[in-house]
Design a protein around this motif. Sequence first.
Motif, PDB file in Angstrom:
ATOM      1  N   VAL B 298       0.838  -1.198   0.000  1.00 14.97           N
ATOM      2  CA  VAL B 298       0.000   0.000   0.000  1.00 14.97           C
ATOM      3  C   VAL B 298       0.873   1.248   0.000  1.00 14.97           C
ATOM      4  CG1 VAL B 298      -1.528   1.377   1.485  1.00 14.97           C
ATOM      5  CG2 VAL B 298      -2.038  -1.043   1.042  1.00 14.97           C
ATOM      6  N   THR B 299       1.896   1.223   0.801  1.00 19.97           N
ATOM      7  CA  THR B 299       2.755   2.392   0.965  1.00 19.97           C
ATOM      8  C   THR B 299       3.609   2.661  -0.274  1.00 19.97           C
ATOM      9  OG1 THR B 299       2.944   1.660   3.259  1.00 19.97           O
ATOM     10  CG2 THR B 299       4.365   3.484   2.578  1.00 19.97           C
ATOM     11  N   THR B 300       4.138   1.584  -0.849  1.00 21.93           N
ATOM     12  CA  THR B 300       5.125   1.757  -1.929  1.00 21.93           C
ATOM     13  C   THR B 300       4.524   1.574  -3.309  1.00 21.93           C
ATOM     14  OG1 THR B 300       5.651  -0.593  -1.963  1.00 21.93           O
ATOM     15  CG2 THR B 300       6.898   0.787  -0.424  1.00 21.93           C
ATOM     16  N   GLY B 301       3.309   1.059  -3.386  1.00 25.89           N
ATOM     17  CA  GLY B 301       2.741   0.775  -4.700  1.00 25.89           C
ATOM     18  C   GLY B 301       3.259  -0.504  -5.317  1.00 25.89           C
ATOM     19  N   ARG B 302       4.068  -1.247  -4.574  1.00 35.71           N
ATOM     20  CA  ARG B 302       4.597  -2.527  -5.052  1.00 35.71           C
ATOM     21  C   ARG B 302       3.448  -3.527  -5.242  1.00 35.71           C
ATOM     22  NH1 ARG B 302       8.237  -6.370  -1.277  1.00 35.71           N
ATOM     23  NH2 ARG B 302       8.081  -8.183  -2.674  1.00 35.71           N
ATOM     24  N   ARG B 303       3.610  -4.422  -6.186  1.00 35.76           N
ATOM     25  CA  ARG B 303       2.578  -5.419  -6.439  1.00 35.76           C
ATOM     26  C   ARG B 303       2.671  -6.551  -5.416  1.00 35.76           C
ATOM     27  NH1 ARG B 303       1.517  -7.742 -12.515  1.00 35.76           N
ATOM     28  NH2 ARG B 303       0.250  -9.537 -11.912  1.00 35.76           N
ATOM     29  N   PRO B 304       1.590  -6.879  -4.763  1.00 35.11           N
ATOM     30  CA  PRO B 304       1.667  -7.950  -3.747  1.00 35.11           C
ATOM     31  C   PRO B 304       1.999  -9.305  -4.382  1.00 35.11           C
ATOM     32  CG  PRO B 304      -0.369  -6.685  -3.508  1.00 35.11           C
ATOM     33  CD  PRO B 304       0.259  -6.271  -4.810  1.00 35.11           C
ATOM     34  N   ILE B 305       2.681 -10.120  -3.634  1.00 34.30           N
ATOM     35  CA  ILE B 305       2.960 -11.486  -4.080  1.00 34.30           C
ATOM     36  C   ILE B 305       1.652 -12.221  -4.345  1.00 34.30           C
ATOM     37  CG2 ILE B 305       3.914 -13.699  -3.344  1.00 34.30           C
ATOM     38  CD1 ILE B 305       5.979 -12.170  -1.722  1.00 34.30           C
ATOM     39  N   THR B 306       0.712 -12.045  -3.458  1.00 35.25           N
ATOM     40  CA  THR B 306      -0.608 -12.672  -3.640  1.00 35.25           C
ATOM     41  C   THR B 306      -1.598 -11.586  -4.051  1.00 35.25           C
ATOM     42  OG1 THR B 306      -1.040 -12.375  -1.292  1.00 35.25           O
ATOM     43  CG2 THR B 306      -0.148 -14.494  -1.968  1.00 35.25           C
ATOM     44  N   ASP B 307      -1.394 -11.048  -5.233  1.00 35.05           N
ATOM     45  CA  ASP B 307      -2.236  -9.939  -5.692  1.00 35.05           C
ATOM     46  C   ASP B 307      -3.568 -10.461  -6.241  1.00 35.05           C
ATOM     47  OD1 ASP B 307      -1.537 -11.133  -8.040  1.00 35.05           O
ATOM     48  OD2 ASP B 307      -0.644  -9.346  -8.958  1.00 35.05           O
ATOM     49  N   GLY B 308      -4.334  -9.562  -6.815  1.00 28.99           N
ATOM     50  CA  GLY B 308      -5.641  -9.946  -7.329  1.00 28.99           C
ATOM     51  C   GLY B 308      -5.556 -11.000  -8.413  1.00 28.99           C
ATOM     52  N   ILE B 309      -4.523 -10.921  -9.237  1.00 31.58           N
ATOM     53  CA  ILE B 309      -4.341 -11.923 -10.284  1.00 31.58           C
ATOM     54  C   ILE B 309      -4.141 -13.299  -9.650  1.00 31.58           C
ATOM     55  CG2 ILE B 309      -2.907 -12.637 -12.233  1.00 31.58           C
ATOM     56  CD1 ILE B 309      -4.149  -9.997 -12.810  1.00 31.58           C
ATOM     57  N   ALA B 310      -3.319 -13.358  -8.619  1.00 26.85           N
ATOM     58  CA  ALA B 310      -3.098 -14.626  -7.919  1.00 26.85           C
ATOM     59  C   ALA B 310      -4.417 -15.141  -7.351  1.00 26.85           C
ATOM     60  CB  ALA B 310      -2.056 -14.442  -6.807  1.00 26.85           C
ATOM     61  N   GLY B 311      -5.173 -14.217  -6.760  1.00 27.65           N
ATOM     62  CA  GLY B 311      -6.464 -14.613  -6.206  1.00 27.65           C
ATOM     63  C   GLY B 311      -7.415 -15.099  -7.287  1.00 27.65           C
ATOM     64  N   VAL B 331     -12.385 -33.477 -17.866  1.00 26.31           N
ATOM     65  CA  VAL B 331     -11.272 -32.535 -17.797  1.00 26.31           C
ATOM     66  C   VAL B 331     -11.774 -31.132 -18.124  1.00 26.31           C
ATOM     67  CG1 VAL B 331      -8.993 -31.977 -18.714  1.00 26.31           C
ATOM     68  CG2 VAL B 331      -9.703 -34.380 -18.517  1.00 26.31           C
ATOM     69  N   GLN B 332     -11.427 -30.192 -17.292  1.00 27.17           N
ATOM     70  CA  GLN B 332     -11.844 -28.803 -17.486  1.00 27.17           C
ATOM     71  C   GLN B 332     -10.632 -27.928 -17.795  1.00 27.17           C
ATOM     72  OE1 GLN B 332     -15.015 -27.492 -17.290  1.00 27.17           O
ATOM     73  NE2 GLN B 332     -15.809 -29.587 -17.078  1.00 27.17           N
ATOM     74  N   THR B 333     -10.794 -27.047 -18.764  1.00 23.89           N
ATOM     75  CA  THR B 333      -9.735 -26.095 -19.083  1.00 23.89           C
ATOM     76  C   THR B 333      -9.872 -24.868 -18.194  1.00 23.89           C
ATOM     77  OG1 THR B 333      -9.746 -26.852 -21.353  1.00 23.89           O
ATOM     78  CG2 THR B 333      -8.734 -24.705 -20.927  1.00 23.89           C
ATOM     79  N   ILE B 334      -8.745 -24.385 -17.721  1.00 25.44           N
ATOM     80  CA  ILE B 334      -8.752 -23.165 -16.910  1.00 25.44           C
ATOM     81  C   ILE B 334      -8.212 -22.039 -17.780  1.00 25.44           C
ATOM     82  CG2 ILE B 334      -7.919 -22.055 -14.809  1.00 25.44           C
ATOM     83  CD1 ILE B 334      -7.282 -24.959 -13.799  1.00 25.44           C
ATOM     84  N   GLU B 335      -9.131 -21.255 -18.340  1.00 23.14           N
ATOM     85  CA  GLU B 335      -8.667 -20.154 -19.181  1.00 23.14           C
ATOM     86  C   GLU B 335      -9.074 -18.864 -18.535  1.00 23.14           C
ATOM     87  OE1 GLU B 335      -8.927 -19.987 -23.849  1.00 23.14           O
ATOM     88  OE2 GLU B 335      -9.714 -21.894 -23.080  1.00 23.14           O
ATOM     89  N   LEU B 336      -8.166 -17.921 -18.486  1.00 24.36           N
ATOM     90  CA  LEU B 336      -8.519 -16.613 -17.951  1.00 24.36           C
ATOM     91  C   LEU B 336      -8.863 -15.711 -19.119  1.00 24.36           C
ATOM     92  CD1 LEU B 336      -5.869 -16.169 -15.150  1.00 24.36           C
ATOM     93  CD2 LEU B 336      -8.094 -17.283 -15.111  1.00 24.36           C
ATOM     94  N   SER B 337      -9.943 -14.973 -18.964  1.00 25.72           N
ATOM     95  CA  SER B 337     -10.315 -14.042 -20.034  1.00 25.72           C
ATOM     96  C   SER B 337      -9.253 -12.947 -20.097  1.00 25.72           C
ATOM     97  CB  SER B 337     -11.667 -13.418 -19.757  1.00 25.72           C
ATOM     98  OG  SER B 337     -12.340 -14.106 -18.749  1.00 25.72           O
ATOM     99  N   ASP B 338      -9.510 -12.001 -20.911  1.00 29.31           N
ATOM    100  CA  ASP B 338      -8.544 -10.935 -21.139  1.00 29.31           C
ATOM    101  C   ASP B 338      -8.557  -9.957 -19.968  1.00 29.31           C
ATOM    102  OD1 ASP B 338      -6.757  -9.319 -22.357  1.00 29.31           O
ATOM    103  OD2 ASP B 338      -8.300  -8.214 -23.488  1.00 29.31           O
ATOM    104  N   VAL B 339      -7.864 -10.352 -18.918  1.00 26.20           N
ATOM    105  CA  VAL B 339      -7.827  -9.524 -17.716  1.00 26.20           C
ATOM    106  C   VAL B 339      -6.488  -8.790 -17.691  1.00 26.20           C
ATOM    107  CG1 VAL B 339      -7.837  -9.563 -15.208  1.00 26.20           C
ATOM    108  CG2 VAL B 339      -9.279 -11.153 -16.491  1.00 26.20           C
ATOM    109  N   PRO B 340      -6.491  -7.512 -17.393  1.00 25.88           N
ATOM    110  CA  PRO B 340      -5.226  -6.785 -17.416  1.00 25.88           C
ATOM    111  C   PRO B 340      -4.258  -7.312 -16.363  1.00 25.88           C
ATOM    112  CG  PRO B 340      -7.050  -5.345 -16.749  1.00 25.88           C
ATOM    113  CD  PRO B 340      -7.629  -6.674 -17.034  1.00 25.88           C
ATOM    114  N   GLY B 341      -3.033  -7.538 -16.783  1.00 22.36           N
ATOM    115  CA  GLY B 341      -2.001  -7.933 -15.824  1.00 22.36           C
ATOM    116  C   GLY B 341      -1.763  -9.430 -15.776  1.00 22.36           C
ATOM    117  N   VAL B 342      -2.672 -10.216 -16.363  1.00 19.60           N
ATOM    118  CA  VAL B 342      -2.477 -11.676 -16.324  1.00 19.60           C
ATOM    119  C   VAL B 342      -1.300 -12.059 -17.221  1.00 19.60           C
ATOM    120  CG1 VAL B 342      -3.486 -13.898 -16.896  1.00 19.60           C
ATOM    121  CG2 VAL B 342      -4.864 -12.156 -15.777  1.00 19.60           C
TER     122      VAL B 342
END
Lengths: 342, 342, 342, 342
Positions: B298-311, B331-342
């Motif tokens: 929060v203070t530095t603007g650094r990206r968290p290790i467990t950020d929203g993308i990780a979540g 079998v299920q495919t895990i595809e992420l849509s076009d999310v920024p930062g992925v």
Amino acid sequence: MTNVAIIGHGYWGPNLLRNYLEVPGVSVKWVCDLRPEALDKVRRRYPAQATTLSYDEVLEDPAVDAAVIATPISTHFELAKAALEAGKHVFVEKPMTSSRAGAEELVRLAHRTGLTLMVGHTFVFSPPVRKLGDLIHGGELGDIHFITSSRVNLGLHQKDVSVVWDLATHDLSILYYWLGEAASTVYVTGRGCIVPNIPDVAFVNLRFPSGVIANIDIAWLSPVKLRRTVIVGSQRMALYDDTESVEKVKVFDHGVDYKDPQTFGEFHLSYRTGDIVAPKLDNVEPLFAEATHFVECVTTGRRPITDGIAGLRVVASLEAAEKSLRNHGGVQTIELSDVPGV
Amino acid sequence: MTNVAIIGHGYWGPNLLRNYLEVPGVSVKWVCDLRPEALDKVRRRYPAQATTLSYDEVLEDPAVDAAVIATPISTHFELAKAALEAGKHVFVEKPMTSSRAGAEELVRLAHRTGLTLMVGHTFVFSPPVRKLGDLIHGGELGDIHFITSSRVNLGLHQKDVSVVWDLATHDLSILYYWLGEAASTVYVTGRGCIVPNIPDVAFVNLRFPSGVIANIDIAWLSPVKLRRTVIVGSQRMALYDDTESVEKVKVFDHGVDYKDPQTFGEFHLSYRTGDIVAPKLDNVEPLFAEATHFVECVTTGRRPITDGIAGLRVVASLEAAEKSLRNHGGVQTIELSDVPGV
Amino acid sequence: MTNVAIIGHGYWGPNLLRNYLEVPGVSVKWVCDLRPEALDKVRRRYPAQATTLSYDEVLEDPAVDAAVIATPISTHFELAKAALEAGKHVFVEKPMTSSRAGAEELVRLAHRTGLTLMVGHTFVFSPPVRKLGDLIHGGELGDIHFITSSRVNLGLHQKDVSVVWDLATHDLSILYYWLGEAASTVYVTGRGCIVPNIPDVAFVNLRFPSGVIANIDIAWLSPVKLRRTVIVGSQRMALYDDTESVEKVKVFDHGVDYKDPQTFGEFHLSYRTGDIVAPKLDNVEPLFAEATHFVECVTTGRRPITDGIAGLRVVASLEAAEKSLRNHGGVQTIELSDVPGV
Amino acid sequence: MTNVAIIGHGYWGPNLLRNYLEVPGVSVKWVCDLRPEALDKVRRRYPAQATTLSYDEVLEDPAVDAAVIATPISTHFELAKAALEAGKHVFVEKPMTSSRAGAEELVRLAHRTGLTLMVGHTFVFSPPVRKLGDLIHGGELGDIHFITSSRVNLGLHQKDVSVVWDLATHDLSILYYWLGEAASTVYVTGRGCIVPNIPDVAFVNLRFPSGVIANIDIAWLSPVKLRRTVIVGSQRMALYDDTESVEKVKVFDHGVDYKDPQTFGEFHLSYRTGDIVAPKLDNVEPLFAEATHFVECVTTGRRPITDGIAGLRVVASLEAAEKSLRNHGGVQTIELSDVPGV
């Protein structure tokens, strides 16, 4: 007196020979191998033992009651078929054949001729597996919910077959014996980490008609050796650890009791943990028990615990598992054709 | 000074409160809960702590920099969304949301607003997982071949979610952190043994884009508690046993060397076993490390290790796993849509 | 070429014969035993092996360089003495003799004749004991503070000697090798639980000139088998568990730092826990290493690691321990008379 | 209603207070400590609790039935004596006093006044020790042959007492409870490895009137933490491992059967190994069980399991052990003078 012939004196044959020589009421009429040096070895150890390079000689000998086959897997089908056709009872090493079609043919042939056909799933004759079989069949664990098994260690990569054919054979034969049923579907995730095209790690997922599910981890790559199977039943749970020298089997008087929701309330669960018992196990060599059982079945006509049907179920499952493993084959159904006795 | 508000003071909130109170440079401006008795408990323990029943009051307070959300999962999405829209940084407990769509929306929102979004995958901040992460990222294990994990014990059945949402969350977040990638496909075999329609055992099979495969056993039914993960790499292998009090991590200098076949000869393998090391681990409370990391981001603007993308990756994987689990979904495919930062 | 004669082909002799047959540069000139049937067994296994019922024939054979004695303990002294007097080097099984007086006489005789006298304390040649010896002698553990050892299991009661002579022999030879010194006093608490007058459990307490203390538990009665030795040094600590199949030796980088009290303040201690390492061990059969060492000493005149002095120290300690054990004998001093080389 | 006063609110007092507050039928009338800040702490936690700096005030309060003393050991004697003389029942922490003379005087005083005197040997009230006590007293293990115990770990060195007074206290109280007798002699080998003159490792050898022998290893220096006791009986054997989270107690149906020699033949032994059972243990906090037991004894006049005699036996043994430990004191006899009730 039952007269047997040991066919194949390579890696495993000497163990069979040593045990059959000790089973009461058995005479080893012949040891047969294609390689003269293998037979030399037999005679050095057992100077009086008759040996032959000719399988025909064995099959034509009217004194021979049964053939005990411990040759490379790819030859099992032809050798077992010839023996049955010659009127000999057959004991054949695991896996019974390299294809399901061959296994089915042997089962049909044995059924038609009325001869004994038994497969060397030795683990089924080991004291811990037998003890757990007795507990499960006696209802001590209740209904089986699921089973997980790990059979991993570092080495020995096989040159010609995947880790599934090498190691899953054991777990499949054990589980089918315990559960009294074969899996209906199989899904395998695997990978050839070291040698291209030879999977050396595989996760085998099974579903059974009764609803039981199972997960088997097998690998030739592992930091530690594991031989560890967990059985969760509705009444009790069990742990079978074959790397333990003493407490190989532990039975846990643990469970969960479910109470249906009253009116609109929530369901209620109560967890129970009780005594943990490592039962004393018989002190018998599995191979000797297996040989004794074969001879008894030959003599009495009793159906072997690991009969041709059992061998076929394992081979059919291995074939389906391999199909799932290769090229991400998805979930495979294990269906047995119309084979007598299934 | 970073001002945070703790949202939710139920099962987990008190742990977050206790830790945030100790992180240097942090002030807990509010503790918020809908239940007056929960806030009474806060004030009994911390008489000076400001509390409120109104989430709006928190969001409208311009002094509040960040919301730390520890409410029931089904509310995560709405609460986190409102906080981000109010210009607050967000820490939200795991799993981030109850659906992939919600997770994607939070990630997009955080990206658009430039606010920090972090998920409480606490295991990623535990000393053994961090140590293994350092070893893997530093190349000490070589290329990872496969990972197996067992997270089983007797209890505690959840009333509303399957064992996959309850327990696989941990393994997925750990594996994704170690491997730096999310699984591309998932297959799950599971069963509701005790409560109809609530699976309490599941075998989760994963394939990763890099070729890594993984098998995760999870269950609320087990004779013994296991928290055991094996990582097999091309250079070394590792064992992470979280039930051990001392040697939680062991690194095995074991491996196999493959030599290509010369001319028409066979390939040759040599097995290597070397030292086994249980490295000393840091002595830090994972929750404190996690809270410190959030405040620093929060203070530095650094990206968290467990950020929203990780979540999001974890939630998307859980959703796909659940689809495979229910009704034998294959079998299920895990595809992420076009999310920024992925 | 060194020509040896194996004297005694009972329980242990066959192991020695098998190993000496494989040591390069050695010829087994004779196998000697009083019992014709023992020699029959030798010739069945090794048809070309020369055997004899006459010890005199061996001693009178000028081609024989060394006698390797594996007969009952009560005969060690006479046989070893005769061999030395006949100008033969001597390897004799452990314990060297059944009395300290005999051991002293053999040491004096070997010293006077300049012949090699070695005792078969095989554990000293086992990879874990050697690895720990290297670590201790190299100063890796620092000064040794104390050692505890448990060598217990269920069975096998000896008919003629106490558990001290049977089992403590191993620990004494190992500890004396590690520490480079023999104990100065011994106190034993023991009891014959099963057979009157044959102690089957004993607690052996040792003090060493350097200040080291040791406690050895030995028993033929135990619920579980233990082969477990702990070494606490000022720099590091070590655990040697011979029942482990892989991690037999573990070295702990643990310790305590002591700071002297300043002025009138209290002293201060800080505890340190670091990495735990299970070092890779050599893969050598202890008996083969022992046989090789004997032959090398015979050839080069080098003093064996387990020479007559080492054997004497163990016998003298056993005699003192037995004196303490019987009739509550109190603390016994272990003093060696004026023996050359001690 | 039984009114108790808690004397001393330092390291251990808070645990006693918390438990006595929960025992039904008990009121904690006073908490007494010499340090105002200790009492401040009590009132912060329990605002309604009456506290006092004056021990006299407690003793003069006619409503107080019993004093529960958790002060430094050196003060136990004076405080307990004063309480008994004031007509109060006494519970005093372990060890009961710092000298045997003091312990004897307390026992005599309690006997003369008819008041309850109990010592806080808490382990005796822990589920594994109680379970083993029930098995031993019920004859399940047969006659006890011997006991070995290891209570070692890294830290925490005491500043003022040897490891014997710190750790052997526990084993002595446990063994005396199990065996129903105190040791008759003790021999100790020990050493102060880190701090001059404060032994931090000791091997305690005990002989009991019944013939039982015991060996107790205690140390503040150890690579691994051990809390491991083995009991070998003529019928069964048991293992008590307090570091295990689940299988703390295991009972082995193992043994040896001895057959007397016929005529001039040799004796014959047969080894028996049977089931191994880890019995379910009660789920009760030892301190709560202890507090409940004290209150029950006060109310009913029943003699406490860990009464003054039990406390005296431990203190007398510790004193003898310390005498043996210091300056190589040799074997020490543990004799109790003519104390009523012994």
